[in-house]
Design a protein around this motif. Sequence first.
Motif, PDB file in Angstrom:
ATOM      1  N   VAL A  10     100.381  40.030 -30.791  1.00 45.58           N
ATOM      2  CA  VAL A  10     100.666  38.471 -30.515  1.00 45.58           C
ATOM      3  C   VAL A  10      99.308  38.172 -31.355  1.00 45.58           C
ATOM      4  O   VAL A  10      98.176  38.500 -32.236  1.00 45.58           O
ATOM      5  CB  VAL A  10      99.311  38.461 -29.595  1.00 45.58           C
ATOM      6  CG1 VAL A  10      98.905  37.808 -28.321  1.00 45.58           C
ATOM      7  CG2 VAL A  10     100.497  39.301 -28.628  1.00 45.58           C
ATOM      8  N   ASP A  31     103.589  36.394 -30.151  1.00 50.84           N
ATOM      9  CA  ASP A  31     103.136  35.464 -29.284  1.00 50.84           C
ATOM     10  C   ASP A  31     102.200  34.996 -29.586  1.00 50.84           C
ATOM     11  O   ASP A  31     101.065  35.581 -30.647  1.00 50.84           O
ATOM     12  CB  ASP A  31     103.402  36.238 -28.194  1.00 50.84           C
ATOM     13  CG  ASP A  31     102.211  35.523 -26.705  1.00 50.84           C
ATOM     14  OD1 ASP A  31     103.366  35.601 -26.016  1.00 50.84           O
ATOM     15  OD2 ASP A  31     101.083  35.332 -26.967  1.00 50.84           O
ATOM     16  N   GLU A  60      98.323  30.166 -24.470  1.00 47.45           N
ATOM     17  CA  GLU A  60      99.073  31.262 -24.996  1.00 47.45           C
ATOM     18  C   GLU A  60     100.025  29.570 -25.763  1.00 47.45           C
ATOM     19  O   GLU A  60     101.013  29.124 -24.463  1.00 47.45           O
ATOM     20  CB  GLU A  60     100.520  32.190 -23.928  1.00 47.45           C
ATOM     21  CG  GLU A  60     101.278  32.213 -24.064  1.00 47.45           C
ATOM     22  CD  GLU A  60     102.874  32.500 -23.941  1.00 47.45           C
ATOM     23  OE1 GLU A  60     103.071  32.431 -22.228  1.00 47.45           O
ATOM     24  OE2 GLU A  60     102.408  34.086 -24.098  1.00 47.45           O
ATOM     25  N   PHE A  90     106.725  35.527 -27.019  1.00 50.12           N
ATOM     26  CA  PHE A  90     107.214  36.198 -27.617  1.00 50.12           C
ATOM     27  C   PHE A  90     108.338  35.925 -27.797  1.00 50.12           C
ATOM     28  O   PHE A  90     108.852  35.072 -26.643  1.00 50.12           O
ATOM     29  CB  PHE A  90     107.438  37.509 -26.657  1.00 50.12           C
ATOM     30  CG  PHE A  90     105.587  38.413 -26.854  1.00 50.12           C
ATOM     31  CD1 PHE A  90     105.215  38.839 -27.899  1.00 50.12           C
ATOM     32  CD2 PHE A  90     105.664  38.171 -25.454  1.00 50.12           C
ATOM     33  CE1 PHE A  90     104.341  39.659 -27.842  1.00 50.12           C
ATOM     34  CE2 PHE A  90     104.165  39.459 -25.690  1.00 50.12           C
ATOM     35  CZ  PHE A  90     103.469  39.945 -26.860  1.00 50.12           C
ATOM     36  N   ALA A 106      95.203  39.139 -24.376  1.00 53.63           N
ATOM     37  CA  ALA A 106      96.297  39.129 -25.796  1.00 53.63           C
ATOM     38  C   ALA A 106      97.616  41.005 -25.215  1.00 53.63           C
ATOM     39  O   ALA A 106      98.217  41.346 -24.968  1.00 53.63           O
ATOM     40  CB  ALA A 106      96.064  39.462 -26.938  1.00 53.63           C
ATOM     41  N   SER A 118      99.333  41.423 -22.546  1.00 51.81           N
ATOM     42  CA  SER A 118     100.685  40.943 -22.048  1.00 51.81           C
ATOM     43  C   SER A 118     101.752  41.568 -23.218  1.00 51.81           C
ATOM     44  O   SER A 118     102.876  42.045 -22.655  1.00 51.81           O
ATOM     45  CB  SER A 118     100.543  39.958 -23.312  1.00 51.81           C
ATOM     46  OG  SER A 118     101.791  38.787 -23.679  1.00 51.81           O
ATOM     47  N   LEU A 119     101.233  42.756 -24.518  1.00 51.98           N
ATOM     48  CA  LEU A 119     101.271  43.442 -25.107  1.00 51.98           C
ATOM     49  C   LEU A 119     102.006  44.858 -24.351  1.00 51.98           C
ATOM     50  O   LEU A 119     102.363  45.554 -25.273  1.00 51.98           O
ATOM     51  CB  LEU A 119     100.598  43.959 -26.326  1.00 51.98           C
ATOM     52  CG  LEU A 119     100.199  43.115 -27.546  1.00 51.98           C
ATOM     53  CD1 LEU A 119      99.421  43.050 -28.378  1.00 51.98           C
ATOM     54  CD2 LEU A 119     101.227  42.909 -28.043  1.00 51.98           C
ATOM     55  N   LEU A 159      97.530  43.107 -32.368  1.00 53.62           N
ATOM     56  CA  LEU A 159      96.884  41.930 -31.927  1.00 53.62           C
ATOM     57  C   LEU A 159      96.082  41.705 -33.092  1.00 53.62           C
ATOM     58  O   LEU A 159      95.791  42.215 -33.815  1.00 53.62           O
ATOM     59  CB  LEU A 159      95.797  42.283 -31.085  1.00 53.62           C
ATOM     60  CG  LEU A 159      95.245  41.137 -30.761  1.00 53.62           C
ATOM     61  CD1 LEU A 159      95.295  39.508 -30.613  1.00 53.62           C
ATOM     62  CD2 LEU A 159      93.913  41.227 -29.943  1.00 53.62           C
TER      63      LEU A 159
END
Length: 299
Positions: free
Chosen positions: A79, A114, A124, A128, A157, A160-161, A170
């Motif tokens: 990210v 992403d 966002e 991804f 972030a 999301s990961l 990140l």
Amino acid sequence: MRLLSALAFALVVSGLLPAQTAPPIKVDVKLVNVFVNVTDASGAPVGGLTKDDFTIAEDGHPQKIAIFERESAMPLSIVLAIDTSGSVAKDLAIEKHAAHTFVHSLLRPVDHLDLIDFSSDVREVVPFTNNLKRIDYGIENLLTGPATALYSAVYLASQSLATQHGRKVLILISDGGNTVNGTDYADALEQAVRSETMVYSIIDVPIVADAGRDTGGEHAMITLSQETGGKYYYADAEHLGDAFQKVSEDLRTQYLLAYYPIHRIADSDFRRIDVTLKQPPNAHYNVRHRTGYYASPAQ
């Protein structure tokens, strides 16, 4: 039901019906991946190390290294989070140029990135993908705002990961100031650790002197990187590209040590990891890795 059970019991005793064995007990032991960077006194990566050069422990208990790789080829899930608030707006054009160069030099077909921007809100920009054209377009279409939701950006972030595979990274570009209420530093750090995210902080320094700088925010970014096994870099506008290059080199020179933790009962959900290295005489190697993990999954 009682008659049927009694009949079944009689048949088992007589040998006409085989006894049912107890179902097997399955123990789900999670493989713990630890990505390690080793550098010498000058900061240069140290290559050529072997599995026998490392020892690893969890909460002081030695662990057996099950998997070892000199340079991890594991895919990257990245990210890229860019601060677009007013305090760093003057460097945004340079940040965009550096981001373009970084993405094109690092991203492989197996990797995914992403892109998010954050100011008053976290957005966002590109989900991804490994499509460079989409990422390039997203970088050129960042939105600015007056405030800085830094901790919310780290939290979202990392969240999301948590759903991604491979190495989770990140890359955080900011001057460190968080001016939006909501997510605090502790929540952001815990989510990063739970999702096994390595935070690389590129600290944009708009003012060289401490007066006028958010040194507390800078320290927060530094600690985020140290606790998660990432790294931090100070960079003014002229050296943002150099910082991106150092992040790329760091990700390309990681050792992977993985182990199945020995079962134990602990009061804390957090497990501390310690990696030590057998160093040759007169060597001053620095070993960097995440400080630990949570036994329960990320939320």
